[in-house]
Design an enzyme around this catalytic site. Structure first.
Site, PDB file in Angstrom:
ATOM      1  N   ASP A 169      39.131 -30.303  42.296  1.00  0.00           N
ATOM      2  CA  ASP A 169      39.776 -31.793  42.331  1.00  0.00           C
ATOM      3  C   ASP A 169      38.764 -32.349  43.310  1.00  0.00           C
ATOM      4  O   ASP A 169      38.477 -31.668  44.508  1.00  0.00           O
ATOM      5  CB  ASP A 169      41.101 -31.782  42.837  1.00  0.00           C
ATOM      6  CG  ASP A 169      41.491 -33.166  42.714  1.00  0.00           C
ATOM      7  OD1 ASP A 169      42.600 -33.327  42.127  1.00  0.00           O
ATOM      8  OD2 ASP A 169      40.986 -33.962  43.663  1.00  0.00           O
ATOM      9  N   ILE A 170      38.200 -33.319  43.262  1.00  0.00           N
ATOM     10  CA  ILE A 170      37.378 -34.118  44.245  1.00  0.00           C
ATOM     11  C   ILE A 170      37.951 -34.520  45.573  1.00  0.00           C
ATOM     12  O   ILE A 170      37.327 -34.719  46.546  1.00  0.00           O
ATOM     13  CB  ILE A 170      36.428 -35.224  43.869  1.00  0.00           C
ATOM     14  CG1 ILE A 170      36.995 -36.202  42.928  1.00  0.00           C
ATOM     15  CG2 ILE A 170      34.989 -34.598  43.242  1.00  0.00           C
ATOM     16  CD1 ILE A 170      36.488 -37.524  42.692  1.00  0.00           C
ATOM     17  N   HIS A 221      46.346 -32.904  32.340  1.00  0.00           N
ATOM     18  CA  HIS A 221      45.728 -31.995  33.409  1.00  0.00           C
ATOM     19  C   HIS A 221      46.927 -31.172  34.094  1.00  0.00           C
ATOM     20  O   HIS A 221      47.824 -31.961  34.563  1.00  0.00           O
ATOM     21  CB  HIS A 221      44.620 -32.608  34.337  1.00  0.00           C
ATOM     22  CG  HIS A 221      45.098 -33.819  35.086  1.00  0.00           C
ATOM     23  ND1 HIS A 221      45.232 -34.970  34.513  1.00  0.00           N
ATOM     24  CD2 HIS A 221      45.719 -33.814  36.425  1.00  0.00           C
ATOM     25  CE1 HIS A 221      45.698 -35.657  35.519  1.00  0.00           C
ATOM     26  NE2 HIS A 221      45.801 -35.127  36.541  1.00  0.00           N
ATOM     27  N   PHE A 222      46.688 -30.162  34.365  1.00  0.00           N
ATOM     28  CA  PHE A 222      47.457 -29.286  35.301  1.00  0.00           C
ATOM     29  C   PHE A 222      46.720 -29.058  36.525  1.00  0.00           C
ATOM     30  O   PHE A 222      45.668 -28.948  36.832  1.00  0.00           O
ATOM     31  CB  PHE A 222      47.748 -27.854  34.867  1.00  0.00           C
ATOM     32  CG  PHE A 222      48.831 -27.683  34.084  1.00  0.00           C
ATOM     33  CD1 PHE A 222      50.098 -27.779  34.037  1.00  0.00           C
ATOM     34  CD2 PHE A 222      48.622 -27.543  32.674  1.00  0.00           C
ATOM     35  CE1 PHE A 222      51.101 -27.546  33.264  1.00  0.00           C
ATOM     36  CE2 PHE A 222      49.453 -27.296  31.572  1.00  0.00           C
ATOM     37  CZ  PHE A 222      50.794 -27.444  32.252  1.00  0.00           C
ATOM     38  N   HIS A 223      47.472 -29.405  37.917  1.00  0.00           N
ATOM     39  CA  HIS A 223      46.832 -28.945  39.124  1.00  0.00           C
ATOM     40  C   HIS A 223      47.273 -27.486  39.566  1.00  0.00           C
ATOM     41  O   HIS A 223      48.506 -27.250  39.458  1.00  0.00           O
ATOM     42  CB  HIS A 223      47.516 -30.053  40.058  1.00  0.00           C
ATOM     43  CG  HIS A 223      47.195 -31.342  40.197  1.00  0.00           C
ATOM     44  ND1 HIS A 223      46.199 -32.024  40.959  1.00  0.00           N
ATOM     45  CD2 HIS A 223      47.858 -32.429  39.061  1.00  0.00           C
ATOM     46  CE1 HIS A 223      46.252 -33.454  40.548  1.00  0.00           C
ATOM     47  NE2 HIS A 223      47.227 -33.534  39.565  1.00  0.00           N
ATOM     48  N   ASN A 254      51.502 -34.239  36.276  1.00  0.00           N
ATOM     49  CA  ASN A 254      52.139 -35.407  36.361  1.00  0.00           C
ATOM     50  C   ASN A 254      51.855 -36.334  35.165  1.00  0.00           C
ATOM     51  O   ASN A 254      50.726 -36.571  34.673  1.00  0.00           O
ATOM     52  CB  ASN A 254      51.150 -36.384  37.427  1.00  0.00           C
ATOM     53  CG  ASN A 254      51.228 -35.559  38.952  1.00  0.00           C
ATOM     54  OD1 ASN A 254      52.439 -35.100  39.364  1.00  0.00           O
ATOM     55  ND2 ASN A 254      50.178 -35.712  39.678  1.00  0.00           N
ATOM     56  N   GLN A 309      50.754 -40.049  38.037  1.00  0.00           N
ATOM     57  CA  GLN A 309      49.670 -40.012  37.239  1.00  0.00           C
ATOM     58  C   GLN A 309      48.675 -41.082  37.282  1.00  0.00           C
ATOM     59  O   GLN A 309      49.030 -42.356  37.245  1.00  0.00           O
ATOM     60  CB  GLN A 309      50.070 -39.753  35.620  1.00  0.00           C
ATOM     61  CG  GLN A 309      48.647 -39.181  34.888  1.00  0.00           C
ATOM     62  CD  GLN A 309      49.124 -39.007  33.313  1.00  0.00           C
ATOM     63  OE1 GLN A 309      50.072 -39.307  33.073  1.00  0.00           O
ATOM     64  NE2 GLN A 309      48.004 -38.447  32.848  1.00  0.00           N
TER      65      GLN A 309
HETATM   66  P1  AMP Z   1      46.876 -37.082  38.833  1.00  0.00           P
HETATM   67  O1  AMP Z   1      47.606 -37.999  39.810  1.00  0.00           O
HETATM   68  O2  AMP Z   1      47.603 -35.944  38.274  1.00  0.00           O
HETATM   69  O3  AMP Z   1      46.582 -38.105  37.750  1.00  0.00           O
HETATM   70  O4  AMP Z   1      45.655 -36.476  39.510  1.00  0.00           O
HETATM   71  C1  AMP Z   1      44.369 -36.853  39.159  1.00  0.00           C
HETATM   72  C2  AMP Z   1      43.319 -35.951  40.082  1.00  0.00           C
HETATM   73  O5  AMP Z   1      42.131 -36.045  39.706  1.00  0.00           O
HETATM   74  C3  AMP Z   1      43.395 -36.437  41.673  1.00  0.00           C
HETATM   75  O6  AMP Z   1      43.754 -35.334  42.228  1.00  0.00           O
HETATM   76  C4  AMP Z   1      41.986 -36.986  41.895  1.00  0.00           C
HETATM   77  O7  AMP Z   1      41.514 -36.416  42.941  1.00  0.00           O
HETATM   78  C5  AMP Z   1      41.060 -36.053  40.758  1.00  0.00           C
HETATM   79  N1  AMP Z   1      39.930 -36.526  40.336  1.00  0.00           N
HETATM   80  C6  AMP Z   1      39.672 -37.927  39.941  1.00  0.00           C
HETATM   81  N2  AMP Z   1      38.423 -38.087  39.445  1.00  0.00           N
HETATM   82  C7  AMP Z   1      37.932 -36.693  39.844  1.00  0.00           C
HETATM   83  C8  AMP Z   1      36.596 -36.125  39.421  1.00  0.00           C
HETATM   84  N3  AMP Z   1      35.485 -37.157  38.885  1.00  0.00           N
HETATM   85  N4  AMP Z   1      36.371 -34.906  39.630  1.00  0.00           N
HETATM   86  C9  AMP Z   1      37.453 -34.059  39.810  1.00  0.00           C
HETATM   87  N5  AMP Z   1      38.655 -34.567  40.316  1.00  0.00           N
HETATM   88  C10 AMP Z   1      38.972 -35.974  40.126  1.00  0.00           C
END
Ligand code: AMP
Ligand code: ZN
Length: 140
Positions: free
Chosen positions: A37-38, A104-106, A91, A98
């Site tokens: 995650d970035i 995606h899973f975190h 999420n 989300q």
């Molecule tokens: P969610 O709230 O579950 O949709 O989380 C999306 C996640 O994606 C967040 O934690 C962001 O920091 C992460 N994210 C967004 N863009 C990127 C990217 N280009 N590379 C890696 N992680 C990302």
């Protein structure tokens, strides 16, 4: 792999899957990809995504769901190289937090922080940390 979103609609995770956008990839198989995650909540915060686009888990075929769970198991095992304690989260929907509408899973390693799930605890992933985590987690 072909996405199911509307033509012209951008999906950041489809771009990563297609290698149109960069990512710190730690795991890949035929149907799934895992990368850092970035904006990590903690060191080693990972995302596990199906290569097939779908906004939520119930939008993708069952075999892709199963492949995702299998990959999640592998990623969790690798995460345990960092710490035995971690959160796994999904999420689904804007009101559930989300923000990227590609399922995606975190996987969020925990090291004893009181509460890392705050916007203020998020800082952009540092390249040095990313390199170190990828080195630890990308080997099978
Ligand atoms: P969610 O709230 O579950 O949709 O989380 C999306 C996640 O994606 C967040 O934690 C962001 O920091 C992460 N994210 C967004 N863009 C990127 C990217 N280009 N590379 C890696 N992680 C990302
Ligand atoms: Zn997508």
């Amino acid at each position: 792999m072909a996405g199911a979103h509307a033509p012209g609609e951008k999906c950041v995770f489809c771009d990563i899957v297609a290698r149109r956008s960069p990512a710190w990839i730690v795991y890949e198989d035929e149907k799934t990809l895992a990368f850092l995650d970035i904006f990590p909540f903690t060191r080693g915060h990972l995302l596990v995504v199906p290569k097939r686009h779908g906004a939520r888990l119930t939008d993708i075929p069952f075999d892709d769901q199963m492949a995702l769970i299998r990959a999640l198991d592998e990623v969790c095992r690798r995460c345990e190289r960092l710490t035995p304690d971690y959160n796994v989260a999904l999420n689904a929907g804007a009101r559930a937090g989300q923000i990227v509408f590609h399922v995606h899973f975190h996987v969020i390693p925990r090291y004893g922080e009181a509460n890392p799930f705050r916007a203020s605890s998020r800082v952009p992933l540092a390249e040095s940390e990313a390199r170190a985590v990828v080195a630890e987690l990308s080997r099978p």
